[in-house]
Design a protein around this motif. Structure first.
Motif, short mmCIF file in Angstrom:
data_model
loop_
_atom_site.label_atom_id
_atom_site.label_comp_id
_atom_site.label_asym_id
_atom_site.label_seq_id
_atom_site.Cartn_x
_atom_site.Cartn_y
_atom_site.Cartn_z
N GLN A 62 -3.06 20.48 -14.45
CA GLN A 62 -4.24 19.83 -14.01
C GLN A 62 -4.20 18.71 -13.41
OE1 GLN A 62 -6.25 20.15 -17.94
NE2 GLN A 62 -6.70 22.33 -17.51
N LEU A 63 -3.58 17.72 -13.68
CA LEU A 63 -3.37 16.45 -13.18
C LEU A 63 -2.78 16.57 -11.63
CD1 LEU A 63 -3.25 13.23 -13.44
CD2 LEU A 63 -0.91 13.67 -14.01
N LEU A 64 -1.90 17.61 -11.20
CA LEU A 64 -1.63 17.66 -10.11
C LEU A 64 -2.65 18.34 -9.18
CD1 LEU A 64 1.99 18.91 -10.40
CD2 LEU A 64 1.27 16.84 -9.53
N CYS A 65 -3.45 19.12 -9.72
CA CYS A 65 -4.43 19.72 -9.23
C CYS A 65 -5.76 18.54 -8.71
CB CYS A 65 -5.12 20.96 -9.80
SG CYS A 65 -3.95 22.33 -9.74
N ALA A 66 -5.88 17.86 -9.64
CA ALA A 66 -6.78 16.71 -9.35
C ALA A 66 -6.49 15.53 -8.46
CB ALA A 66 -7.13 16.18 -10.65
N LEU A 67 -5.22 15.48 -8.13
CA LEU A 67 -4.74 14.47 -7.12
C LEU A 67 -5.33 14.41 -5.90
CD1 LEU A 67 -1.07 13.73 -8.11
CD2 LEU A 67 -3.06 12.02 -8.29
N PRO A 68 -5.42 15.60 -5.12
CA PRO A 68 -6.01 15.38 -3.68
C PRO A 68 -7.69 14.75 -3.90
CG PRO A 68 -5.18 17.47 -3.92
CD PRO A 68 -4.92 16.86 -5.40
N GLY A 69 -7.51 13.62 -3.00
CA GLY A 69 -9.04 13.06 -2.68
C GLY A 69 -8.87 11.69 -3.58
N THR A 70 -7.86 11.45 -4.12
CA THR A 70 -7.94 10.29 -5.01
C THR A 70 -7.46 8.88 -4.05
OG1 THR A 70 -7.06 11.48 -6.94
CG2 THR A 70 -6.63 9.12 -6.95
N ARG A 71 -8.19 7.82 -4.36
CA ARG A 71 -7.91 6.78 -3.65
C ARG A 71 -7.75 5.61 -4.55
NH1 ARG A 71 -10.40 6.28 1.88
NH2 ARG A 71 -10.69 4.10 1.33
N PHE A 72 -6.69 4.87 -4.43
CA PHE A 72 -6.35 3.62 -5.15
C PHE A 72 -6.48 2.49 -4.11
CE2 PHE A 72 -3.64 6.85 -6.75
CZ PHE A 72 -4.08 6.97 -8.40
N GLU A 73 -7.46 1.45 -4.78
CA GLU A 73 -7.71 0.17 -3.71
C GLU A 73 -7.51 -0.98 -4.28
OE1 GLU A 73 -11.07 0.16 -0.99
OE2 GLU A 73 -11.29 2.47 -1.00
N ILE A 74 -6.45 -1.93 -4.03
CA ILE A 74 -6.37 -3.11 -4.65
C ILE A 74 -6.46 -4.16 -3.61
CG2 ILE A 74 -4.70 -4.57 -5.87
CD1 ILE A 74 -3.28 -1.81 -6.78
N GLU A 75 -7.19 -5.20 -3.76
CA GLU A 75 -7.46 -6.36 -2.97
C GLU A 75 -7.21 -7.57 -3.76
OE1 GLU A 75 -10.48 -8.10 0.19
OE2 GLU A 75 -10.69 -5.80 -0.38
N ASP A 76 -6.24 -8.55 -3.10
CA ASP A 76 -6.13 -9.81 -4.11
C ASP A 76 -5.94 -11.01 -2.84
OD1 ASP A 76 -5.66 -11.97 -5.58
OD2 ASP A 76 -3.30 -11.31 -5.67
N GLY A 77 -7.07 -11.67 -2.42
CA GLY A 77 -6.97 -12.56 -1.51
C GLY A 77 -7.08 -11.95 -0.32
N ARG A 78 -5.76 -12.16 0.77
CA ARG A 78 -5.90 -11.76 2.11
C ARG A 78 -4.81 -10.55 2.17
NH1 ARG A 78 -4.36 -16.88 5.47
NH2 ARG A 78 -4.20 -14.99 7.12
N THR A 79 -4.51 -10.26 0.84
CA THR A 79 -3.70 -8.73 0.91
C THR A 79 -4.40 -7.84 0.16
OG1 THR A 79 -1.49 -10.24 0.76
CG2 THR A 79 -1.35 -8.04 -0.12
N ALA A 80 -4.37 -6.57 1.03
CA ALA A 80 -5.01 -5.42 0.35
C ALA A 80 -4.00 -4.11 0.52
CB ALA A 80 -6.19 -4.95 1.26
N VAL A 81 -4.39 -3.51 -0.70
CA VAL A 81 -3.33 -2.05 -0.64
C VAL A 81 -4.21 -0.99 -0.75
CG1 VAL A 81 -1.39 -0.86 -1.79
CG2 VAL A 81 -1.34 -3.37 -1.35
N LEU A 82 -3.86 0.22 0.00
CA LEU A 82 -4.92 1.33 -0.17
C LEU A 82 -3.75 2.53 -0.24
CD1 LEU A 82 -7.53 3.07 0.06
CD2 LEU A 82 -7.10 2.89 2.55
N VAL A 83 -3.86 3.38 -1.06
CA VAL A 83 -3.01 4.41 -1.41
C VAL A 83 -4.33 5.78 -1.49
CG1 VAL A 83 -1.53 5.71 -2.68
CG2 VAL A 83 -1.28 3.54 -2.64
N SER A 84 -3.80 6.69 -0.67
CA SER A 84 -4.88 7.93 -0.38
C SER A 84 -4.03 9.09 -0.52
CB SER A 84 -5.65 7.77 0.76
OG SER A 84 -6.34 8.94 0.85
N VAL A 85 -4.51 10.11 -1.29
CA VAL A 85 -3.78 11.39 -1.52
C VAL A 85 -4.66 12.44 -1.09
CG1 VAL A 85 -2.60 12.98 -3.33
CG2 VAL A 85 -2.76 10.34 -3.69
N ARG A 86 -3.98 13.31 0.06
CA ARG A 86 -4.72 14.29 0.64
C ARG A 86 -4.19 15.63 0.24
NH1 ARG A 86 -5.37 11.96 6.38
NH2 ARG A 86 -5.82 9.86 5.85
#
Length: 86
Positions: A62-86
């Motif tokens: 169920q966890l693997l099936c729920a992963l598509p469409g997930t986005r993780f966004e982290i922003e700290d000052g002038r640095t930003a990270v985005l992880v997107s699962v399709r």
């Protein structure tokens, strides 16, 4: 359906973006020997902690099936990270 592509984007402090596209299937094929060890360790952990093996496998699926469409966004000052699962 398992995820097919993981996109990693990082904005560096100088404002430029670093983009990485990671296809999941080739990575799984390369890491399959380690994946087998992880599955065996999970089976042993289920036996040691008396967790239902079927329930653990169902939850993982169920966890693997729920992963598509997930986005993780982290922003700290002038640095930003985005992880997107399709």
């Amino acid at each position: 359906m398992i995820p097919r592509l993981v996109t990693y984007r990082q904005r560096r402090p100088d404002g430029r973006w670093l983009r990485l596209y990671v296809p999941v299937l080739p990575v799984l094929l390369v890491l399959s020997p380690l994946l087998l060890l992880v599955v065996l360790a999970g089976l042993v952990a289920c036996l040691v902690f008396r967790v239902s093996l079927v329930g653990a496998l169902r939850g993982t699926g169920q966890l693997l099936c729920a992963l598509p469409g997930t986005r993780f966004e982290i922003e700290d000052g002038r640095t930003a990270v985005l992880v997107s699962v399709r």
